[in-house]
Scaffold this motif. Structure first.
Motif, PDB file in Angstrom:
ATOM      1  N   UNK A 115      77.281   8.889-108.459  1.00  0.00           N
ATOM      2  CA  UNK A 115      77.034   7.725-107.606  1.00  0.00           C
ATOM      3  C   UNK A 115      76.198   6.689-108.355  1.00  0.00           C
ATOM      4  N   UNK A 116      75.189   7.159-109.064  1.00  0.00           N
ATOM      5  CA  UNK A 116      74.342   6.230-109.829  1.00  0.00           C
ATOM      6  C   UNK A 116      75.172   5.473-110.867  1.00  0.00           C
ATOM      7  N   UNK A 117      76.071   6.178-111.531  1.00  0.00           N
ATOM      8  CA  UNK A 117      76.931   5.525-112.520  1.00  0.00           C
ATOM      9  C   UNK A 117      77.903   4.556-111.854  1.00  0.00           C
ATOM     10  N   UNK A 118      78.387   4.912-110.652  1.00  0.00           N
ATOM     11  CA  UNK A 118      79.259   3.990-109.914  1.00  0.00           C
ATOM     12  C   UNK A 118      78.525   2.683-109.615  1.00  0.00           C
ATOM     13  N   UNK A 119      77.286   2.795-109.193  1.00  0.00           N
ATOM     14  CA  UNK A 119      76.492   1.602-108.887  1.00  0.00           C
ATOM     15  C   UNK A 119      76.234   0.826-110.179  1.00  0.00           C
ATOM     16  N   UNK A 120      75.904   1.534-111.238  1.00  0.00           N
ATOM     17  CA  UNK A 120      75.657   0.890-112.531  1.00  0.00           C
ATOM     18  C   UNK A 120      76.883   0.106-113.001  1.00  0.00           C
ATOM     19  N   UNK A 121      78.062   0.670-112.799  1.00  0.00           N
ATOM     20  CA  UNK A 121      79.302   0.044-113.267  1.00  0.00           C
ATOM     21  C   UNK A 121      79.945  -0.884-112.253  1.00  0.00           C
ATOM     22  N   UNK A 122      79.316  -1.039-111.101  1.00  0.00           N
ATOM     23  CA  UNK A 122      79.843  -1.900-110.040  1.00  0.00           C
ATOM     24  C   UNK A 122      79.961  -3.341-110.544  1.00  0.00           C
ATOM     25  N   UNK A 123      81.105  -3.923-110.297  1.00  0.00           N
ATOM     26  CA  UNK A 123      81.331  -5.316-110.680  1.00  0.00           C
ATOM     27  C   UNK A 123      81.520  -6.120-109.395  1.00  0.00           C
ATOM     28  N   UNK A 124      80.426  -6.641-108.854  1.00  0.00           N
ATOM     29  CA  UNK A 124      80.465  -7.369-107.584  1.00  0.00           C
ATOM     30  C   UNK A 124      80.805  -8.747-107.796  1.00  0.00           C
TER      31      UNK A 124
END
Length: 124
Positions: A115-124
């Motif tokens: 989950x932390x990596x998903x947030x880190x890689x999030x492209x908003x």
């Protein structure tokens, strides 16, 4: 129901970000229900900001993504003057935040890292 949504928010934050606004917009939720969902998503983001630095290290991009997510959730809240600081004193938010913290404690480290990596890689 709150625990399930908080858990969903915690483990599926990146996924929830994409669908949350469209789910709220396309369903017949009351204003109170929509606000509760947003509080749960904001709480999940806050918990990630507390948990993830110990997992992935301090990271400016991660911090920026958490800020972006939180701002997008706050923008959809019914009271447009609401801020994260104001939410901190809301009794429902405090309860939701505590549930999210408990869910995080019960989540294994591999899932937390994902989950932390998903947030880190999030492209908003």
């Amino acid at each position: 129901m709150n625990k399930m949504i908080a858990f969903r928010g915690l483990l599926g934050l990146a996924f929830a970000v994409v669908i949350s606004q469209s789910v709220i917009a396309n369903n017949d939720f009351t204003v109170e229900e929509a606000n509760t969902i947003l509080k749960e998503d904001i709480a999940a983001a806050q918990v990630m900001s507390e948990v993830c630095p110990a997992i992935i290290g301090k990271n400016a991009k991660f911090d920026g993504n958490i800020t972006t997510l939180t701002k997008s959730y706050l923008a959809d809240y019914s009271d447009q003057s609401i801020t994260l600081e104001k939410l901190q004193s809301d009794s429902e938010y405090k309860s939701v935040l505590e549930e999210a913290r408990q869910a995080a404690k019960q989540t294994d480290k591999a899932e937390q890292q994902s989950v932390c990596e998903d947030v880190l890689n999030y492209e908003g």
